[in-house]
Scaffold this motif. Structure first.
Motif, short mmCIF file in Angstrom:
data_model
loop_
_atom_site.label_atom_id
_atom_site.label_comp_id
_atom_site.label_asym_id
_atom_site.label_seq_id
_atom_site.Cartn_x
_atom_site.Cartn_y
_atom_site.Cartn_z
N VAL A 143 -8.41 30.76 79.51
CA VAL A 143 -9.17 30.08 78.48
C VAL A 143 -8.21 29.23 77.64
O VAL A 143 -7.31 29.76 76.99
CB VAL A 143 -9.90 31.09 77.56
N PRO A 144 -8.37 27.89 77.63
CA PRO A 144 -7.53 27.06 76.77
C PRO A 144 -7.84 27.32 75.30
O PRO A 144 -9.01 27.43 74.92
CB PRO A 144 -7.91 25.63 77.15
N VAL A 145 -6.81 27.44 74.50
CA VAL A 145 -6.98 27.68 73.06
C VAL A 145 -6.27 26.59 72.27
O VAL A 145 -5.44 25.86 72.81
CB VAL A 145 -6.42 29.07 72.65
N GLN A 146 -6.63 26.50 71.00
CA GLN A 146 -5.96 25.59 70.08
C GLN A 146 -5.08 26.42 69.16
O GLN A 146 -5.49 27.50 68.72
CB GLN A 146 -6.95 24.82 69.24
N VAL A 147 -3.89 25.92 68.87
CA VAL A 147 -2.97 26.60 67.96
C VAL A 147 -2.60 25.63 66.86
O VAL A 147 -2.15 24.51 67.13
CB VAL A 147 -1.70 27.08 68.69
N MET A 148 -2.77 26.06 65.61
CA MET A 148 -2.39 25.25 64.46
C MET A 148 -1.21 25.93 63.79
O MET A 148 -1.27 27.12 63.46
CB MET A 148 -3.56 25.14 63.48
N CYS A 149 -0.14 25.19 63.62
CA CYS A 149 1.03 25.71 62.90
C CYS A 149 1.69 24.53 62.19
O CYS A 149 1.18 23.42 62.22
CB CYS A 149 1.99 26.43 63.85
N LYS A 150 2.80 24.79 61.56
CA LYS A 150 3.44 23.73 60.76
C LYS A 150 3.88 22.54 61.61
O LYS A 150 4.09 21.46 61.10
CB LYS A 150 4.60 24.28 59.95
N PHE A 151 4.00 22.74 62.91
CA PHE A 151 4.40 21.65 63.80
C PHE A 151 3.22 20.78 64.22
O PHE A 151 3.41 19.76 64.86
CB PHE A 151 5.10 22.21 65.04
N LEU A 167 -1.25 20.53 65.42
CA LEU A 167 -2.35 21.13 66.17
C LEU A 167 -2.09 20.93 67.65
O LEU A 167 -1.89 19.80 68.10
CB LEU A 167 -3.69 20.50 65.78
N PHE A 168 -2.08 22.02 68.39
CA PHE A 168 -1.83 21.97 69.83
C PHE A 168 -3.09 22.39 70.56
O PHE A 168 -3.59 23.49 70.38
CB PHE A 168 -0.65 22.87 70.20
N LYS A 169 -3.61 21.47 71.38
CA LYS A 169 -4.83 21.73 72.13
C LYS A 169 -4.46 22.07 73.58
O LYS A 169 -3.36 21.77 74.03
CB LYS A 169 -5.74 20.51 72.09
N ASN A 170 -5.40 22.67 74.28
CA ASN A 170 -5.23 22.97 75.70
C ASN A 170 -4.00 23.84 75.99
O ASN A 170 -3.22 23.54 76.89
CB ASN A 170 -5.18 21.69 76.53
N ALA A 208 3.62 33.79 74.59
CA ALA A 208 4.10 32.46 74.93
C ALA A 208 2.93 31.65 75.49
O ALA A 208 2.19 32.13 76.35
CB ALA A 208 5.23 32.53 75.95
N LEU A 209 2.77 30.44 74.96
CA LEU A 209 1.69 29.55 75.40
C LEU A 209 2.28 28.27 75.93
O LEU A 209 3.34 27.82 75.47
CB LEU A 209 0.76 29.23 74.22
N LYS A 210 1.59 27.68 76.90
CA LYS A 210 2.05 26.43 77.49
C LYS A 210 0.90 25.46 77.57
O LYS A 210 -0.22 25.83 77.92
CB LYS A 210 2.61 26.70 78.88
N GLU A 211 1.19 24.21 77.25
CA GLU A 211 0.17 23.15 77.25
C GLU A 211 -0.21 22.80 78.70
O GLU A 211 0.64 22.73 79.57
CB GLU A 211 0.75 21.92 76.56
N ILE A 212 -1.52 22.60 78.89
CA ILE A 212 -2.00 22.16 80.21
C ILE A 212 -2.62 20.78 80.08
O ILE A 212 -3.07 20.39 79.00
CB ILE A 212 -3.02 23.14 80.83
N GLN A 213 -2.67 20.08 81.16
CA GLN A 213 -3.34 18.79 81.18
C GLN A 213 -4.80 19.02 81.51
O GLN A 213 -5.11 19.68 82.50
CB GLN A 213 -2.70 17.87 82.23
N PRO A 214 -5.72 18.51 80.68
CA PRO A 214 -7.14 18.70 80.97
C PRO A 214 -7.56 17.97 82.24
O PRO A 214 -6.92 16.99 82.64
CB PRO A 214 -7.84 18.11 79.74
N LYS A 215 -8.64 18.45 82.86
CA LYS A 215 -9.17 17.80 84.05
C LYS A 215 -9.67 16.41 83.69
O LYS A 215 -10.25 16.21 82.63
CB LYS A 215 -10.32 18.61 84.64
#
Length: 119
Positions: free
Chosen positions: A75-83, A85-88, A111-118
């Motif tokens: 499940v892709p999640v969004q993470v918001m932190c001081k750096f 907003l990270f999507k996917n 640990a999370l890693k960004e994916i490229q959406p379809k």
């Protein structure tokens, strides 16, 4: 406090050998962003969000099950932190110690890693 304990963004520079002289570098691309987070859930403290993780045996085990589900179902999640907003972002690894300090709590490194959406 920012949930991100580590932010990694890197650039890959291609490298092609030639018969004589130095290698040729003719292209570069940005690799997917990687984030590491420390997550803590206590069985003793009450949740800020009413009823959060209260369906099962303990809040810490329910939180752990949610992390597992996010990873297993990809499940892709969004993470918001001081750096920013990270999507996917996908959960790549979950590291959880099990010792006397975590008897009534969850202390996880995720640990999370960004994916490229379809497309």
């Amino acid at each position: 406090m920012s949930p991100c304990t580590n932010y990694l963004r890197s650039l890959t520079i291609t490298n092609h050998p030639v018969e004589t002289g130095a290698n040729i570098n003719d292209h570069a691309f940005i690799n997917p962003t990687e984030l590491t987070m420390l997550i803590g859930v206590s069985d003793v403290a009450t949740s800020i969000i009413s009823g959060q993780f209260s369906q099962g045996q303990s809040r810490s085990l329910e939180a752990f099950k949610v992390l597992q589900m996010l990873q297993e179902q990809r499940v892709p999640v969004q993470v918001m932190c001081k750096f920013g907003l990270f999507k996917n972002m996908l959960v790549e690894t979950i590291s959880v110690p099990d010792d006397y300090t975590t008897k009534y709590a969850l202390k996880a490194t995720v640990a999370l890693k960004e994916i490229q959406p379809k497309l």
